[in-house]
Design a protein around this motif. Structure first.
Motif, PDB file in Angstrom:
ATOM      1  N   GLU A  40      63.964 -70.709  52.301  1.00 34.99           N
ATOM      2  CA  GLU A  40      65.269 -70.034  52.252  1.00 34.99           C
ATOM      3  C   GLU A  40      66.304 -70.790  53.069  1.00 34.99           C
ATOM      4  O   GLU A  40      67.491 -70.799  52.714  1.00 34.99           O
ATOM      5  CB  GLU A  40      65.145 -68.592  52.742  1.00 34.99           C
ATOM      6  CG  GLU A  40      64.891 -68.446  54.227  1.00 34.99           C
ATOM      7  CD  GLU A  40      64.835 -66.977  54.670  1.00 34.99           C
ATOM      8  OE1 GLU A  40      64.563 -66.122  53.811  1.00 34.99           O
ATOM      9  OE2 GLU A  40      65.055 -66.715  55.871  1.00 34.99           O
ATOM     10  N   GLN A  84      60.323 -65.980  60.102  1.00 35.15           N
ATOM     11  CA  GLN A  84      59.605 -65.297  59.027  1.00 35.15           C
ATOM     12  C   GLN A  84      58.094 -65.341  59.234  1.00 35.15           C
ATOM     13  O   GLN A  84      57.384 -64.404  58.855  1.00 35.15           O
ATOM     14  CB  GLN A  84      59.982 -65.902  57.666  1.00 35.15           C
ATOM     15  CG  GLN A  84      61.459 -65.847  57.340  1.00 35.15           C
ATOM     16  CD  GLN A  84      62.106 -64.526  57.724  1.00 35.15           C
ATOM     17  OE1 GLN A  84      61.573 -63.445  57.483  1.00 35.15           O
ATOM     18  NE2 GLN A  84      63.272 -64.608  58.359  1.00 35.15           N
ATOM     19  N   ARG A 111      63.210 -65.237  49.945  1.00 34.23           N
ATOM     20  CA  ARG A 111      62.310 -64.903  51.049  1.00 34.23           C
ATOM     21  C   ARG A 111      61.080 -64.139  50.561  1.00 34.23           C
ATOM     22  O   ARG A 111      59.944 -64.544  50.786  1.00 34.23           O
ATOM     23  CB  ARG A 111      63.032 -64.084  52.104  1.00 34.23           C
ATOM     24  CG  ARG A 111      62.119 -63.579  53.216  1.00 34.23           C
ATOM     25  CD  ARG A 111      62.869 -62.761  54.243  1.00 34.23           C
ATOM     26  NE  ARG A 111      63.905 -63.547  54.904  1.00 34.23           N
ATOM     27  CZ  ARG A 111      64.721 -63.059  55.829  1.00 34.23           C
ATOM     28  NH1 ARG A 111      64.630 -61.784  56.187  1.00 34.23           N
ATOM     29  NH2 ARG A 111      65.633 -63.827  56.393  1.00 34.23           N
TER      30      ARG A 111
END
Length: 350
Positions: free
Chosen positions: A139, A204, A99
């Motif tokens: 990810e 994210q 990440r």
């Protein structure tokens, strides 16, 4: 935000060093481990609420967040709230490493096509958003999807951990992974990969963008500080972490039901039959299954079903992001202060 330093860093135009991949690995892994240990019970409650089909029964209202948690503790002991934790801990270090490090790499790549008008060499808000989007998808593909499949299967089992005679189908994370691959094939470990990637990418993108610019704003209001205190990192992480779940709750609910296996399974507690094998799915595509699940949910449970578990999810993700960012920032700062620290190169922090 730093050009290639820690993913969420931002500041006041001070020189800084670029963190190495090893720093991202250690700091991110430590942050992820602390986040999982702190917030996993809320994730278990969220999964049980998403899998519940009680709202389909006439005259019966869905159970509340607190009632689901209470029922798990009463039926399965407090350790029941930590079902699936092994799968999370095994995947948390590579997930966090991917990440943060991939986010920095994508930022570098996107700083040219999406340059910041006020900070040359750094990406614009669009570039930061796209970097988070790409990091989340990365990810999801490499780590999160198989980890989620195993975790959800373990969390979905309704059995008492205090009764040795009540043996679940999946005994632990390793046994669950082995059983899933043996009975359903390796492809089952990647069931729901598109939905998982969509959830992680949007999470994210929103989280990194919000954290970056809120932190930049807070840092600008305190020019006398060389770095923000931990409690401010936690507060910023808490706010930015709450944004993701609100943007993609339907995706997460459909993904959870898809990764559970047969969407028609119902039973006690969370709508699952302990140890029941997943029915063969034939040649139906993942997209077709997702559409079928969504259509069935809407037809039988109504639109609110897509937001089942949103309360525990926000309660899980928001403090989880607060812990992650705070521990990450603290751990990274400590690593960079060590005499043995290497692999750092100068950069200019925004």
């Amino acid at each position: 935000m730093g050009k290639t330093g820690d993913g969420p860093s931002a500041g006041n135009g001070r020189p800084k060093t670029t963190a190495s991949f090893g720093t991202h690995l250690i700091a991110g892994g430590t942050a992820g481990m602390m986040e999982a240990l702190t917030c996993h019970p809320l994730d278990t409650i969220k999964v049980r609420m998403q899998l519940s089909r009680r709202a389909r029964r006439p005259g019966e209202r869905p159970r509340s967040f607190f009632r689901v948690g209470r029922d798990i503790v009463a039926r399965e002991t407090p350790l029941g709230l930590y079902k699936g934790l092994g799968a999370v801990l095994v995947g948390i270090v590579p997930k966090m490493a991917i990440r943060f490090s991939s986010f920095e790499q994508y930022k570098q790549l996107l700083s040219k096509p999406f340059p910041s008008p006020s900070h040359p060499g750094l990406p614009s808000p669009t570039g930061v958003f796209l970097s988070g989007l790409a990091a989340g998808a990365t990810e999801a593909v490499l780590v999160v999807t198989p980890m989620e499949v195993v975790k959800i299967r373990l969390q979905a089992q309704v059995h008492s951990l205090s009764d040795p005679l009540e043996i679940p189908k999946y005994r632990n994370a390793a046994h669950a992974a082995y059983t899933i691959v043996r009975e359903e094939g390796i492809g089952a470990m990647y069931r729901g990969i598109v939905l998982t990637a969509a959830r992680q990418a949007s999470n994210q993108a929103v989280s990194f963008t919000a954290y970056t610019y809120i932190k930049q704003l807070v840092s600008g209001l305190q020019p006398e500080r060389t770095s923000l205190p931990t409690w401010q990192h936690m507060c910023i992480g808490l706010v930015s972490g709450a944004c993701g779940p609100l943007s993609n709750a339907p995706i997460d609910t459909i993904k959870t039901r898809l990764q559970r296996g047969d969407p028609s399974i119902t039973g006690p507690g969370a709508g699952d039959v302990v140890g029941q094998a997943v029915k063969p799915s034939g040649a139906t595509s993942g997209w077709r299954k997702a559409v079928d699940i969504a259509a069935e949910m809407f037809r039988k449970e109504g639109f609110p079903a897509f937001y089942k578990g949103i309360t525990p999810r926000i309660m899980r993700v928001a403090p989880g992001q607060a812990v992650t960012f705070a521990v990450y920032e603290r751990m990274k700062k400590w690593l960079e202060s060590q005499p043995a620290y290497s692999g750092a190169t100068p950069e200019f922090e925004e």
